[in-house]
Write an enzyme that holds these catalytic residues in place. Structure first.
Site, PDB file in Angstrom:
ATOM      1  N   GLU A 193      24.505 -22.057  30.160  1.00 24.47           N
ATOM      2  CA  GLU A 193      24.922 -21.042  29.183  1.00 24.47           C
ATOM      3  C   GLU A 193      24.568 -21.426  27.756  1.00 24.47           C
ATOM      4  O   GLU A 193      24.258 -20.581  26.929  1.00 24.47           O
ATOM      5  CB  GLU A 193      26.436 -20.799  29.273  1.00 24.47           C
ATOM      6  CG  GLU A 193      26.895 -20.107  30.554  1.00 24.47           C
ATOM      7  CD  GLU A 193      27.280 -21.057  31.675  1.00 24.47           C
ATOM      8  OE1 GLU A 193      26.830 -22.227  31.673  1.00 24.47           O
ATOM      9  OE2 GLU A 193      28.038 -20.625  32.567  1.00 24.47           O
TER      10      GLU A 193
ATOM     11  N   GLU B 131      29.967 -21.522  38.838  1.00 23.58           N
ATOM     12  CA  GLU B 131      31.438 -21.426  38.711  1.00 23.58           C
ATOM     13  C   GLU B 131      32.057 -20.740  39.933  1.00 23.58           C
ATOM     14  O   GLU B 131      33.102 -21.157  40.427  1.00 23.58           O
ATOM     15  CB  GLU B 131      31.795 -20.677  37.420  1.00 23.58           C
ATOM     16  CG  GLU B 131      31.422 -21.491  36.186  1.00 23.58           C
ATOM     17  CD  GLU B 131      31.589 -20.721  34.886  1.00 23.58           C
ATOM     18  OE1 GLU B 131      31.043 -19.608  34.785  1.00 23.58           O
ATOM     19  OE2 GLU B 131      32.271 -21.233  33.976  1.00 23.58           O
TER      20      GLU B 131
ATOM     21  N   GLY C  78      27.720 -18.633  35.799  1.00 22.57           N
ATOM     22  CA  GLY C  78      28.805 -18.045  36.583  1.00 22.57           C
ATOM     23  C   GLY C  78      28.595 -18.219  38.079  1.00 22.57           C
ATOM     24  O   GLY C  78      29.558 -18.249  38.853  1.00 22.57           O
TER      25      GLY C  78
ATOM     26  N   ALA D   7      26.175 -14.924  35.365  1.00 23.79           N
ATOM     27  CA  ALA D   7      26.612 -13.593  34.964  1.00 23.79           C
ATOM     28  C   ALA D   7      25.383 -12.817  34.493  1.00 23.79           C
ATOM     29  O   ALA D   7      24.384 -13.415  34.087  1.00 23.79           O
ATOM     30  CB  ALA D   7      27.645 -13.700  33.852  1.00 23.79           C
TER      31      ALA D   7
HETATM   32  N1  CO8 Z   1      21.206 -12.169  34.489  1.00 26.14           N
HETATM   33  C1  CO8 Z   1      20.407 -11.093  34.630  1.00 26.14           C
HETATM   34  N2  CO8 Z   1      19.213 -11.132  35.220  1.00 26.14           N
HETATM   35  C2  CO8 Z   1      18.785 -12.319  35.694  1.00 26.14           C
HETATM   36  C3  CO8 Z   1      19.570 -13.481  35.590  1.00 26.14           C
HETATM   37  C4  CO8 Z   1      20.851 -13.376  34.966  1.00 26.14           C
HETATM   38  N3  CO8 Z   1      21.705 -14.422  34.855  1.00 26.14           N
HETATM   39  N4  CO8 Z   1      18.884 -14.519  36.135  1.00 26.14           N
HETATM   40  C5  CO8 Z   1      17.732 -13.992  36.572  1.00 26.14           C
HETATM   41  N5  CO8 Z   1      17.659 -12.685  36.309  1.00 26.14           N
HETATM   42  C6  CO8 Z   1      16.567 -11.748  36.616  1.00 26.14           C
HETATM   43  C7  CO8 Z   1      15.387 -11.957  35.689  1.00 26.14           C
HETATM   44  O1  CO8 Z   1      15.614 -11.276  34.470  1.00 26.14           O
HETATM   45  C8  CO8 Z   1      14.267 -11.366  36.506  1.00 26.14           C
HETATM   46  O2  CO8 Z   1      14.331  -9.974  36.416  1.00 26.14           O
HETATM   47  P1  CO8 Z   1      12.950  -9.107  36.204  1.00 26.14           P
HETATM   48  O3  CO8 Z   1      12.138  -9.413  37.427  1.00 26.14           O
HETATM   49  O4  CO8 Z   1      13.437  -7.701  36.144  1.00 26.14           O
HETATM   50  O5  CO8 Z   1      12.320  -9.636  34.963  1.00 26.14           O
HETATM   51  C9  CO8 Z   1      14.643 -11.747  37.926  1.00 26.14           C
HETATM   52  O6  CO8 Z   1      16.038 -12.027  37.907  1.00 26.14           O
HETATM   53  C10 CO8 Z   1      13.916 -12.986  38.411  1.00 26.14           C
HETATM   54  O7  CO8 Z   1      14.130 -14.008  37.462  1.00 26.14           O
HETATM   55  P2  CO8 Z   1      12.943 -14.878  36.830  1.00 26.14           P
HETATM   56  O8  CO8 Z   1      11.689 -14.074  36.750  1.00 26.14           O
HETATM   57  O9  CO8 Z   1      13.446 -15.480  35.564  1.00 26.14           O
HETATM   58  O10 CO8 Z   1      12.767 -15.977  37.993  1.00 26.14           O
HETATM   59  P3  CO8 Z   1      12.251 -17.458  37.820  1.00 26.14           P
HETATM   60  O11 CO8 Z   1      12.096 -17.960  39.214  1.00 26.14           O
HETATM   61  O12 CO8 Z   1      11.088 -17.542  36.902  1.00 26.14           O
HETATM   62  O13 CO8 Z   1      13.446 -18.257  37.092  1.00 26.14           O
HETATM   63  C11 CO8 Z   1      15.759 -18.880  36.727  1.00 26.14           C
HETATM   64  C12 CO8 Z   1      14.679 -18.420  37.742  1.00 26.14           C
HETATM   65  C13 CO8 Z   1      15.420 -20.285  36.238  1.00 26.14           C
HETATM   66  C14 CO8 Z   1      17.071 -18.918  37.492  1.00 26.14           C
HETATM   67  C15 CO8 Z   1      15.819 -17.901  35.538  1.00 26.14           C
HETATM   68  O14 CO8 Z   1      15.892 -16.580  36.040  1.00 26.14           O
HETATM   69  C16 CO8 Z   1      16.993 -18.123  34.637  1.00 26.14           C
HETATM   70  O15 CO8 Z   1      16.976 -19.052  33.831  1.00 26.14           O
HETATM   71  N6  CO8 Z   1      18.024 -17.252  34.719  1.00 26.14           N
HETATM   72  C17 CO8 Z   1      19.175 -17.279  33.840  1.00 26.14           C
HETATM   73  C18 CO8 Z   1      20.127 -18.405  34.200  1.00 26.14           C
HETATM   74  C19 CO8 Z   1      21.287 -18.430  33.239  1.00 26.14           C
HETATM   75  O16 CO8 Z   1      21.151 -18.617  32.053  1.00 26.14           O
HETATM   76  N7  CO8 Z   1      22.512 -18.257  33.781  1.00 26.14           N
HETATM   77  C20 CO8 Z   1      23.722 -18.266  33.018  1.00 26.14           C
HETATM   78  C21 CO8 Z   1      24.081 -16.881  32.581  1.00 26.14           C
HETATM   79  S1  CO8 Z   1      25.469 -16.858  31.484  1.00 26.14           S
HETATM   80  C22 CO8 Z   1      26.813 -17.030  32.545  1.00 26.14           C
HETATM   81  O17 CO8 Z   1      26.701 -17.105  33.738  1.00 26.14           O
HETATM   82  C23 CO8 Z   1      28.170 -17.060  31.881  1.00 26.14           C
HETATM   83  C24 CO8 Z   1      29.258 -16.932  32.948  1.00 26.14           C
HETATM   84  C25 CO8 Z   1      30.574 -16.664  32.281  1.00 26.14           C
HETATM   85  C26 CO8 Z   1      31.516 -15.916  33.243  1.00 26.14           C
HETATM   86  C27 CO8 Z   1      32.850 -15.631  32.603  1.00 26.14           C
HETATM   87  C28 CO8 Z   1      33.691 -14.709  33.494  1.00 26.14           C
HETATM   88  C29 CO8 Z   1      35.154 -14.818  33.227  1.00 26.14           C
END
Ligand code: CO8
Length: 258
Positions: free
Chosen positions: A132, A112, A109, A65
């Site tokens: 998360e 999921e 998400g 998400a």
């Molecule tokens: N949300 C928003 N932006 C994101 C997300 C995300 N989940 N993941 C990556 N991005 C963005 C980064 O901010 C970055 O943007 P920018 O270039 O503008 O800084 C761009 O994507 C590229 O990401 P990275 O530079 O971080 O890329 P890396 O290759 O270094 O790392 C990772 C990749 C490991 C995937 C890293 O981006 C990461 O850890 N992302 C977050 C993963 C995460 O925590 N996901 C869980 C989110 S919470 C969730 O999903 C709850 C769901 C509940 C749903 C309920 C509905 C009913």
């Protein structure tokens, strides 16, 4: 409809939906989930479609998400269902088979959403996780429920409590994905599987899907009883008559999806 966050194509009887926010690793925001819900509902009611493939790009299926959008939400914002939760159930309402084709990250998400599909075909680059907990929240779209059913309680606890990722090989060993293919062939393989399914009788494919999903919701004896009624129901279709007749006449069946 003109979508901003997804790309929708049809290939013969297969609907292909690509998540398309590459700069944010396909992070799932409300707009994307609204569009996804709309696209899936449209494909589900299109008589010309027999199977749907949901995919991302080579770097990410979806990295979760959208954290930027979620960061300032209050309890009431999310509890009222106005934000983040409002459209996540549409995928579960789709009655036609849906295949997730996953390359790169399927996190939070994103994992999921992949698990809400009927099965997952993974590229050898796929990485699954429920991280998360690392950002002070927890799975909210079925991660704590579908992951233990797919991969065992031990692995689900490990994934959700440590936030670690599972690579494609581990995901296949654990039963989360049905097969692994080389990344460059992911879409081709997923589309081929979808084409095969889409050429089966649609009502029978829908009954198979409904019956297997019932296994998650019922006791064994109730599930077997449900399956028996579905099996009886297949004899009410034209496609059962055609399928068995074609076998006896030693020719391929021509299903009319009725
Ligand atoms: N949300 C928003 N932006 C994101 C997300 C995300 N989940 N993941 C990556 N991005 C963005 C980064 O901010 C970055 O943007 P920018 O270039 O503008 O800084 C761009 O994507 C590229 O990401 P990275 O530079 O971080 O890329 P890396 O290759 O270094 O790392 C990772 C990749 C490991 C995937 C890293 O981006 C990461 O850890 N992302 C977050 C993963 C995460 O925590 N996901 C869980 C989110 S919470 C969730 O999903 C709850 C769901 C509940 C749903 C309920 C509905 C009913």
């Amino acid at each position: 409809m003109d979508y901003q966050n997804i790309i929708v194509e049809t290939h013969e009887r297969v609907g292909l939906v690509r998540l398309n926010r590459p700069k944010a690793l396909n992070a799932l925001n409300d707009q994307l989930m609204d569009e996804l819900g709309q696209a899936l509902a449209t494909l589900d009611t299109d008589d010309g479609i027999g199977c749907i493939v949901l995919t991302g790009n080579e770097k990410a299926f979806a990295a979760g998400a959208d954290i930027g959008a979620m960061a300032s939400y209050t309890f009431m914002d999310v509890y009222k269902g106005e934000y983040i939760t409002r459209n996540w159930e549409q995928l579960r309402k789709v009655r036609k088979p849906v295949i997730a084709a996953v390359a790169g990250y399927a996190l939070g998400g994103g994992c999921e959403v992949a698990m809400m599909c009927d099965f997952i075909i993974a590229a050898d680059t796929a990485k699954f996780g429920q991280p998360e907990i690392k950002i002070g929240t927890m799975p909210g779209a079925g991660g704590t429920q579908r992951l233990p059913r797919a991969v065992s309680k031990a692995k689900a606890m490990d994934m959700c409590l440590t936030g670690r990722m599972m690579d494609a090989a581990e995901a296949e060993r654990a039963g989360l994905v049905s097969r692994i293919v080389p990344a460059e062939r992911l879409l081709e393989e997923a589309m081929a599987a979808a084409k095969t399914i889409s050429e089966m009788s649609l009502p029978i494919a829908m009954m198979v899907k409904e019956s297997i999903n019932r296994a998650y919701e019922s006791t064994l004896s109730d599930g077997v009883q449900f399956e028996r009624r579905m099996f009886h129901g297949t004899f009410g279709t034209q496609d059962q008559k055609e399928g068995m007749k074609a076998f006896l006449e030693k020719r391929p069946p021509k299903f009319n999806h009725q």
